[in-house]
Write a protein that holds these residues in place. Structure first.
Motif, PDB file in Angstrom:
ATOM      1  N   HIS A   1       0.846  -1.195   0.000  1.00 32.78           N
ATOM      2  CA  HIS A   1       0.000   0.000   0.000  1.00 32.78           C
ATOM      3  C   HIS A   1       0.869   1.227   0.000  1.00 32.78           C
ATOM      4  O   HIS A   1       2.001   1.179   0.465  1.00 32.78           O
ATOM      5  N   LEU A   2       0.320   2.329  -0.443  1.00 32.89           N
ATOM      6  CA  LEU A   2       1.141   3.537  -0.500  1.00 32.89           C
ATOM      7  C   LEU A   2       1.525   4.033   0.889  1.00 32.89           C
ATOM      8  O   LEU A   2       2.492   4.752   1.048  1.00 32.89           O
ATOM      9  N   ASN A   3       0.739   3.638   1.888  1.00 32.19           N
ATOM     10  CA  ASN A   3       1.074   4.019   3.256  1.00 32.19           C
ATOM     11  C   ASN A   3       1.647   2.803   4.025  1.00 32.19           C
ATOM     12  O   ASN A   3       1.669   2.775   5.241  1.00 32.19           O
ATOM     13  N   GLY A   4       2.128   1.812   3.277  1.00 34.93           N
ATOM     14  CA  GLY A   4       2.497   0.528   3.873  1.00 34.93           C
ATOM     15  C   GLY A   4       3.642   0.597   4.864  1.00 34.93           C
ATOM     16  O   GLY A   4       3.566   0.070   5.972  1.00 34.93           O
ATOM     17  N   PHE A   5       4.724   1.269   4.485  1.00 35.45           N
ATOM     18  CA  PHE A   5       5.897   1.356   5.354  1.00 35.45           C
ATOM     19  C   PHE A   5       5.512   1.997   6.691  1.00 35.45           C
ATOM     20  O   PHE A   5       5.847   1.490   7.765  1.00 35.45           O
TER      21      PHE A   5
ATOM     22  N   ASP B   1       4.740   3.278  -2.778  1.00 29.41           N
ATOM     23  CA  ASP B   1       5.020   3.844  -1.459  1.00 29.41           C
ATOM     24  C   ASP B   1       6.323   4.647  -1.542  1.00 29.41           C
ATOM     25  O   ASP B   1       7.368   4.089  -1.898  1.00 29.41           O
ATOM     26  N   PRO B   2       6.288   5.952  -1.226  1.00 33.09           N
ATOM     27  CA  PRO B   2       7.493   6.773  -1.403  1.00 33.09           C
ATOM     28  C   PRO B   2       8.658   6.361  -0.491  1.00 33.09           C
ATOM     29  O   PRO B   2       9.801   6.707  -0.766  1.00 33.09           O
TER      30      PRO B   2
ATOM     31  N   GLY C   1       1.632  -0.177  -4.939  1.00 33.13           N
ATOM     32  CA  GLY C   1       0.377  -0.276  -4.191  1.00 33.13           C
ATOM     33  C   GLY C   1      -0.549  -1.280  -4.858  1.00 33.13           C
ATOM     34  O   GLY C   1      -1.604  -0.922  -5.367  1.00 33.13           O
ATOM     35  N   TYR C   2      -0.125  -2.566  -4.834  1.00 35.69           N
ATOM     36  CA  TYR C   2      -0.925  -3.608  -5.492  1.00 35.69           C
ATOM     37  C   TYR C   2      -2.309  -3.751  -4.859  1.00 35.69           C
ATOM     38  O   TYR C   2      -3.190  -4.333  -5.435  1.00 35.69           O
ATOM     39  N   ARG C   3      -2.434  -3.305  -3.604  1.00 41.52           N
ATOM     40  CA  ARG C   3      -3.671  -3.644  -2.894  1.00 41.52           C
ATOM     41  C   ARG C   3      -4.503  -2.427  -2.503  1.00 41.52           C
ATOM     42  O   ARG C   3      -5.284  -2.491  -1.563  1.00 41.52           O
TER      43      ARG C   3
END
Ligand SMILES: Nc1nc2c(c(=O)[nH]1)N[C@H]1C(S)=C(S)[C@@H](COP(=O)(O)OP(=O)(O)OC[C@H]3O[C@@H](n4cnc5c(=O)[nH]c(N)nc54)[C@H](O)[C@@H]3O)O[C@H]1N2
Ligand SMILES: Nc1nc2c(c(=O)[nH]1)N[C@H]1C(S)=C(S)[C@@H](COP(=O)(O)OP(=O)(O)OC[C@H]3O[C@@H](n4cnc5c(=O)[nH]c(N)nc54)[C@H](O)[C@@H]3O)O[C@H]1N2
Ligand code: SF4
Ligand SMILES: [Mo]
Length: 692
Positions: free
Chosen positions: A298-302, A674-675, A681-683
């Motif tokens: 996800h883009l906010n994953g980290f 994710d920057p 962001g596969y999900r």
């Protein structure tokens, strides 16, 4: 006569690699059963039981091949290993001379066992551009661990815990050994919280509380839980005072995440957020599972994974019995409890060469923490030639379908002057290569293999390599010789390198070979609590960092990443005009990525690629079970069958990745990343559905 030979299954994650009893008659596998004298204790999953069919897939590459027709056309001519090596050496050395070694990229896919060898060869050749599938799997959570705790891997101390908090975790599908441990926890009266947009088997069988979250919003939920705990004084003040840096900053960051706001963002009812905060906050001790991929995709994953660790810190659960304990990376990406010479082997011949790696400008935190290139950026860099162009690629098992925009990967391959693919099977990547070399499976090779608990073995081939295939590691050592790299160890051959790898241990190759099954290494250490609490965490400050000093340092140099574990709403559902959220990459019990889609006996269990949708979403689109639908967004469209299920949220569409007929990665823009980690962001990508 049938002989039983020991081997391992390497179809899925290296932490498992279950032991096999391979029943062999005249060089032919007649049966495969689980080996009881291996850490897997004789258990095999449905995929492992299909090893014979996997190894004998009809599309096995039989000999080295040279492309004679157009790229992608599947017109190859058989050549000898000698001819193949000569050509590779001539082409790569000439690129190095005319351009630079860094313009030759080296890549390894899902396979982990040969990575150290390929990495060393890339470096000995002079290229810093070595990268792997870890550019989309697992390393992002390690980055979160390193920046927050100074530890890459945490291990759940499940045997001593009271509560398991599983964020995006469905072990019935993706990791059956964990199921046994969770069942044991339940039997002892322990509790389980599962945070998952889907009502999975794990939720149905084990969860005391299911938080059916909107995909990609875990970071916001974690901030909401932190906010609730802080407001209600429900955190371990003593632990926080002693070990956590910047708690005041967390108070400020979490404050806006009231129950209302958290519920609005995550789609989770306020009463469920409170229930989670209480069950978690009142437990004496808890483990939290931070997944290798479901959240990092996800883009906010980290930052979501950082927040999972921070919640654990607020409850005083890190480095204590029954909480999360520091693990070690071990060998070939498996924490085994002992170290080998792997690190020295990789970097010991002069280290990583100078030069800017692929993805380094775009993803500075990745570049700081990983020695690898950010391989997801490779296709774009090849096509744009920014900041510089590449000329050649040598890949070991590169599945173009693991990347967002797989067609772009093929275009990029076609732009290169020279591509070498080493694989078991004739893949699309192979078809777009100049030279193709046949690798063999785990049953046909000898390999050093370690497992958690301190176990180590060296397998012997259960059958001789089929056709003219060879083990990847042998190919690496032979290539080193033909390339003429200055690397005596690699050039001395695979057997020597294996000996080197364990030369710091008391066990010898001879002992490993004679034993035939895994033995416990004397140097192995068990998990222990308290080391970090006593000696300090491995971060710059020696504490658990809410505001990462490492990221702060990058920021001073002009990078825009926020050192705090922020929830960035802009990252989620970037295609706002789309009605639904695509969650791609749900695992299935009988597949691993695309490697088993062509194994008939497994494919039969679910022949068609499926899009799983909620009954109300199906009704709105006029769709019934088994109808073909189109799932589409601005980036692409795919056609696949609808499976209607109440287990998913009304707004979500769940699709498995890796299908040739309906490749979900056609819908993922390659800059949707994710920057911090560079993970795609596969999900959490917007999409729509319509009847096809
Ligand atoms: N949409 C979407 N995309 C995803 C994901 C997702 O969840 N959603 N998940 C991501 C993740 S977590 C991962 S790990 C990747 C999957 O990673 P991939 O690298 O796509 O995994 P596979 O397709 O299993 O294997 C890659 C290649 O290795 C070959 N291979 C198998 N064994 C060997 C061997 O011993 N030697 C050699 N040389 N080759 C071998 C296989 O034939 C295959 O071509 O996909 C990523 N992509
Ligand atoms: N059978 C099988 N097993 C596998 C694999 C396989 O292909 N097949 N692949 C292996 C690999 S490479 C990997 S990386 C691991 C993956 O393993 P993990 O990263 O641990 O992910 P999963 O266990 O697959 O759990 C995925 C769950 O996360 C949920 N999920 C999706 N998005 C979100 C979200 O935004 N928030 C939350 N909280 N949950 C979410 C999904 O609905 C799903 O139920 O599995 C490994 N095991
Ligand atoms: S695929 Fe199944 S049998 Fe093979 S290693 Fe994984 S869990 Fe074990
Ligand atoms: Mo993965």
């Amino acid at each position: 006569m049938v002989e039983i030979r020991k081997s391992i299954c390497d179809i899925c994650t290296p932490g498992k690699h279950c032991g096999l009893d391979v029943h062999v008659e005249d060089q032919t596998i007649v049966k495969i059963t689980g080996a009881k004298d291996f850490p897997s204790k004789g258990v095999l999953c449905v995929k492992g039981l299909a090893n014979e069919a996997y190894v004998n897939r009809k599309d096995r590459i039989k000999t080295p091949l040279k492309r004679v027709g157009a790229k992608g056309s599947d017109t190859f001519q058989e050549i000898s290993w000698e001819e193949a090596y000569q050509e590779i050496a001539a082409r790569l050395n000439s690129i190095k001379e005319q351009f630079s070694a860094n313009q030759v990229a080296w890549f390894v896919g899902y396979e982990k066992w040969c990575r150290a060898w390929v990495q060393r060869l890339a470096y000995s050749f002079g290229s810093a551009n070595y990268g792997t599938e870890s550019s989309s799997c697992n390393f992002a959570r390690m980055m979160a661990g390193i920046t927050t705790l100074g530890v890459g891997m945490l291990v759940n101390d499940l045997a001593h815990t009271e509560l398991f908090v599983g964020w995006g975790c469905d072990p019935y599908t993706s990791s059956h050994p964990l199921v046994d441990k969770l069942q044991a926890l339940k039997a002892r009266g322990g509790k389980i919280i599962i945070i998952d947009p889907k009502r999975t088997t794990t939720v149905k069988n084990l969860a005391d509380l299911h938080i059916q979250i909107r995909p990609g919003t875990d970071g916001a939920l974690a901030l909401g839980i932190a906010s609730y705990w802080i407001a209600n004084g429900m955190y371990d003040k003593e632990y926080v005072n002693a070990y956590v840096k910047d708690f005041e900053e967390l108070i400020r960051l979490a404050e806006p995440y009231t129950l209302e706001e958290t519920s609005r963002i995550t789609g989770v009812a306020k009463k469920d957020i409170v229930a989670m905060a209480k069950l978690y906050g009142e437990a004496r001790v808890a483990c939290a599972y931070a997944p290798p991929s479901s959240l990092p995709h996800h883009l906010n994953g980290f930052n979501a994974v950082r927040m999972i660790y921070i919640l654990q810190a607020l409850q005083g659960n890190i480095d204590v019995a029954g909480g999360d304990l520091p693990g070690s990376r071990g060998f070939c990406q498996t924490g085994c409890g002992f170290q080998t010479m792997e690190e020295t082997f990789i970097f010991g011949n002069g280290g990583r060469p100078e030069g800017k790696r692929v993805g380094e400008d775009e993803f500075p935190l990745w570049a700081m923490l990983s020695p690898e290139m950010q391989a997801i950026s490779l296709p774009e860099q090849i096509l744009s030639e920014k900041p510089y162009g590449l000329k050649a690629l040598v890949n070991f098992g590169m599945n173009h379908r693991m990347f967002p925009q797989p067609k772009k990967v093929l275009q990029a391959l076609d732009k290169l002057d020279f591509v070498v693919s080493i694989d078991l099977f004739m893949t699309e990547t192979c078809r777009h290569s100049d030279l193709v070399l046949p690798a063999c499976s785990s049953l046909e090779r000898s390999e050093l293999k370690g497992w958690p608990g301190g176990f180590l073995t060296c397998t012997t081939p259960a059958i001789k390599p089929l056709y003219q295939s060879r083990p990847d590691t042998v190919i690496v050592c032979e290539l080193a010789e033909y390339l003429g790299v200055e690397d005596d160890l690699l050039r001395s051959g695979y057997e020597e390198t294996m000996g080197y790898m364990i030369s710091n241990l008391s066990v010898t190759m001879k002992e490993l070979r004679e034993s035939g099954h895994p033995i416990r290494v004397k140097e192995a250490k068990g998990l222990a609590a308290g080391r970090l609490l006593k000696n300090g965490f491995g971060t710059k400050s020696g504490k658990i960092e809410i505001s990462s000093m490492m990221i702060g340092f990058l920021r001073q140099k002009g990078c825009k990443l926020d050192p705090l574990p922020v929830y960035d709403a802009n990252g989620v559902r970037s295609q706002d005009e789309d009605a639904m959220t695509l969650v791609s990459g749900a695992r299935m019990v009988h597949t691993v990525h695309s490697r088993l889609h062509k194994v008939e006996e497994l494919r039969r269990r679910c022949p068609d690629p499926l899009a799983v949708i909620h009954p109300a979403a199906a009704k709105a689109a006029g769709v019934t079970e088994g109808d073909f639908i189109e799932v589409y967004n601005q980036t692409g469209k795919i056609r696949l069958k609808a499976h209607i299920s109440e287990d998913v949220r009304l707004e979500d569409v769940h699709i498995c990745h890796g299908y040739e007929e309906a490749d979900v990665n056609d819908l993922i823009p390659d800059d949707h990343r994710d920057p911090y980690s560079g993970y795609p962001g596969y999900r959490d990508i917007g999409c729509n559905i319509r009847k096809a």
